[in-house]
Design an enzyme around this catalytic site. Sequence first.
Site, PDB file in Angstrom:
ATOM      1  N   LYS A 174       0.816  -1.223   0.000  1.00  0.00           N
ATOM      2  CA  LYS A 174       0.000   0.000   0.000  1.00  0.00           C
ATOM      3  C   LYS A 174       0.848   1.272   0.000  1.00  0.00           C
ATOM      4  O   LYS A 174       0.454   2.270  -0.601  1.00  0.00           O
ATOM      5  CB  LYS A 174      -0.942   0.021   1.197  1.00  0.00           C
ATOM      6  CG  LYS A 174      -0.253   0.115   2.551  1.00  0.00           C
ATOM      7  CD  LYS A 174      -1.263   0.208   3.679  1.00  0.00           C
ATOM      8  CE  LYS A 174      -0.553   0.368   5.020  1.00  0.00           C
ATOM      9  NZ  LYS A 174      -1.518   0.559   6.123  1.00  0.00           N
ATOM     10  N   ARG A 222      -7.607   0.477  17.269  1.00  0.00           N
ATOM     11  CA  ARG A 222      -7.984   0.739  15.889  1.00  0.00           C
ATOM     12  C   ARG A 222      -8.995  -0.354  15.532  1.00  0.00           C
ATOM     13  O   ARG A 222     -10.027  -0.440  16.178  1.00  0.00           O
ATOM     14  CB  ARG A 222      -6.769   0.764  14.958  1.00  0.00           C
ATOM     15  CG  ARG A 222      -7.069   1.517  13.641  1.00  0.00           C
ATOM     16  CD  ARG A 222      -5.870   1.608  12.713  1.00  0.00           C
ATOM     17  NE  ARG A 222      -5.633   0.339  12.012  1.00  0.00           N
ATOM     18  CZ  ARG A 222      -4.725   0.200  11.037  1.00  0.00           C
ATOM     19  NH1 ARG A 222      -3.980   1.230  10.649  1.00  0.00           N
ATOM     20  NH2 ARG A 222      -4.550  -0.965  10.449  1.00  0.00           N
TER      21      ARG A 222
END
Length: 354
Positions: free
Chosen positions: A36, A129
């Site tokens: 990514k 998260r």
Amino acid sequence: MCYPRVEINLVKIRNNTKKLVEMCNENNIDVVGVTKVFCGKPKIVREMVKGGIRVIGDSRIENLKKLKRFKLPKLLLRLPMISEAEEVVQYADISLNSEISTIRKLSKEAKKRNLRHKIILMVDLGDLREGIFDEEEIFETVEIMISLDNIDLIGIGTNLTCYGGILPEKSNLQRLLTLKETIRKKYKLNLKVVSGGNSSSLHLIEEGDMPKGINQLRLGESIVLGRETAYGNTIEDTYQDAMTLQCEIIELQNKPSLPIGTIGMDAFGNVPSFNDKGTRKRAICAIGRQDVDPTDILPGDKNVEIIGSSSDHLILDVTDSNENYSVGSILRFSLKYGSVLSLFTSEYVKKIYV
């Protein structure tokens, strides 16, 4: 020659990948090569594959689409949106999940296409998260998942350091192994994958503290920048300069260090403050905040100081440099994770392979 540009040394990427894969494999850990940060550029992925990765991981379906021709399993790292479930089962073999409503949708879309979609269930170990935080909810989710069509629960995983900065430790990763064993006993389900986080977990391998049974890490920054991310230490026998930024000087003039007039807001709505150092030699490079955060790059010339940035201009103090810079001179910068991410996202920065 076109500037600004990021130079990518493919041999160094391959070397870093090979080193990390060997380090992990020696500890019975498989590596997911995370793509990514460089937007899934196929040329870079090819070198990672040569270096030994056997699974490709990315947060964006758009990037996995670009990598369709690589005949390796593909893992979607960001929790899927329900609205993209159709594409997820088409382009990702595996996805990380925590929401049963999304998993139900993936089951429906996989059944439509006569596909089986693999899932790693995410557990929140305190970084806050993604992942299921409540333990009972984990078991409830597993119970539902094993009844769904065309879904294979292959493992559990966690993510640490990315939001709350919570470090991977033997104690918190051990909880994943305890959960795996409970699931095995309760549901007669032997999970194949226990995914112990990202590049921040590498220090546990180096220190000999990785719990036995953690068998997957998702590595991106360590491959690109040659460092673990718990403490920012470099990894032995890896390169930290596999990617570098080069920018061209477009102005070089002597100017006061203190702006003249009444100070208001800058282009980003902040009121700046300045130290009066007298007249200094200032260079401007053709790159700005639209491309990169100036705090995420480091001048290769240690005597050059970054003093500011606007949307399209990087302002430097080159007074103390021993180099004889002129308009058109090229400055090199080393990169951090954030700068690699933004520079590859910017269409205004050229990507050059060497």
